[in-house]
Design an enzyme around this catalytic site. Sequence first.
Site, short mmCIF file in Angstrom:
data_model
loop_
_atom_site.label_atom_id
_atom_site.label_comp_id
_atom_site.label_asym_id
_atom_site.label_seq_id
_atom_site.Cartn_x
_atom_site.Cartn_y
_atom_site.Cartn_z
N THR A 127 0.81 -1.22 0.00
CA THR A 127 0.00 0.00 0.00
C THR A 127 0.83 1.27 0.00
O THR A 127 1.95 1.29 0.54
CB THR A 127 -0.91 0.01 1.25
OG1 THR A 127 -1.42 1.33 1.46
CG2 THR A 127 -0.15 -0.38 2.52
N GLU A 129 0.24 3.56 1.91
CA GLU A 129 0.39 3.93 3.33
C GLU A 129 1.80 3.63 3.84
O GLU A 129 2.23 4.16 4.86
CB GLU A 129 -0.62 3.16 4.19
CG GLU A 129 -1.99 3.79 4.27
CD GLU A 129 -2.08 5.00 5.20
OE1 GLU A 129 -1.48 4.95 6.29
OE2 GLU A 129 -2.74 5.97 4.82
N TYR A 152 -1.87 0.42 10.82
CA TYR A 152 -2.11 -0.30 9.56
C TYR A 152 -0.87 -0.26 8.68
O TYR A 152 -0.38 -1.30 8.21
CB TYR A 152 -3.30 0.36 8.83
CG TYR A 152 -3.47 -0.07 7.39
CD1 TYR A 152 -4.16 -1.22 7.06
CD2 TYR A 152 -2.92 0.70 6.34
CE1 TYR A 152 -4.30 -1.61 5.72
CE2 TYR A 152 -3.07 0.31 5.02
CZ TYR A 152 -3.76 -0.84 4.71
OH TYR A 152 -3.89 -1.22 3.39
N LYS A 156 1.68 -3.26 7.49
CA LYS A 156 1.89 -3.51 6.05
C LYS A 156 3.37 -3.42 5.69
O LYS A 156 3.82 -4.07 4.75
CB LYS A 156 1.08 -2.51 5.21
CG LYS A 156 -0.42 -2.82 5.12
CD LYS A 156 -0.72 -3.92 4.10
CE LYS A 156 -2.22 -4.15 3.93
NZ LYS A 156 -2.55 -5.28 3.05
#
Length: 341
Positions: A127, A129, A152, A156
């Site tokens: 991601t 992110e 999160y 990840k």
Amino acid sequence: MRAFITGITGQDGAYLAQYLLSLNYEVHGLVRYTSQGLNTKKLATLVNLDEVTFHIGDITDSLRIQKLLNDIQPDEIYNLAALSHVHISFDNPKLALDTIALGTLNIVESARNLGLVNRTKIFQASTSELFGNSYDAAALDETSPMNPVSPYGTAKLYAYHLAKNYRQAYGFHISNGICFNHESPLRGETFVTRKITKAVAAIKKGQQDCLFLGNLEARRDWGHAKDFVRMMHKMLQQKQGDDYVIATGKSYSIREFAVKAFAVAGFDIIWQGDAEDEVGIDQSTGKILIKIDPSYKRPNELHALVGNPQKAIDQLGWNPHSITIDNLIREMVEYDLNLLT
Ligand code: NAP
Ligand code: GDD
């Protein structure tokens, strides 16, 4: 070809299953047990459920994952299962860790234990992110620094590096798709785009008065999920595994997205006030349609994301502009309007 999709009941899982079935794949999906039956509502809008083989299980259950991989012997694994909501991960950091970091470990270590290294190719849903607030006006690519700003994103990052480790240490064909935001009518209803398009539809139909949002200035690089899942498949058709940024290369603010979405339903939004007192007003009626609710702001915000997908363009034939932001928003608003008729 036989594929195993974790997260098949989510947005991407539905589009990916549809795409792989169109290529005549045998599709297997991991689904969570619930007391209300299987959560296949999204999937059922795109595929005939009889064409998918469902396996009840949980990505955090290592015994179950290993048993399933042994039984299925997949040619391809698409690891999409996750607690995927960034804001929710702040209050549920262990769940983010368990589903994303340990979940990915369960997939790759089971595959290693079962000797699937030369049989099974793996896609890992990474991601944007990962980058956190690395953005400094230049678009982010595979070499940009990764400094996640949420539980999160942190989980990840572990999964991203784990995938690379298994590629380098054991020779797995495993690819990280570093996916920027991608949306569709099947997007979860608490992500900002779908929250907006659902509210626009409900306001248009007189079923809702006002939409409450958090940070209007955050910027995201939004594409269409249908395009992104094709790139996931494409990564596994390459000679070897690799890491790819998948993005459109354009970013818009939440404010801009909201204005465009309201415009699809015929509302012309003008803004008044400052900070938390700012409101979005329908120019023709003077009604307040958008207000700020600070509870939607995050403890730590990722301010802006825009990706540079040049590697995917060159190596995967990615077309970053196959669906424009305006067409994406129109499709989502029209879908939500239709749901209410
Ligand atoms: P989504 O709609 O939230 O779907 C998440 C899926 O994971 C659902 O099928 C969910 O099952 C499943 N899941 C959650 N916890 C699980 C568990 N413990 N065991 C088994 N399954 C579990 O997410 P998405 O938008 O399709 O995204 C797919 C993947 O791509 C995620 O890993 C996400 O983090 C990543 N990603 C998404 C984007 C994006 O913009 N969409 C961008 C970058 C990366 P239930 O239906 O039972 O809840
Ligand atoms: N959810 C939500 N709700 N977000 C809001 C709201 C609101 O009411 N108001 C403003 N926002 C802002 C958030 O602060 C964030 O900056 C931005 O809208 C986008 O939020 P989301 O739609 O929840 O997505 P995300 O960017 O945090 O995460 C999504 O994209 C990631 C890739 O960049 C998810 O799909 C992640 O799983 C994915 O990895």
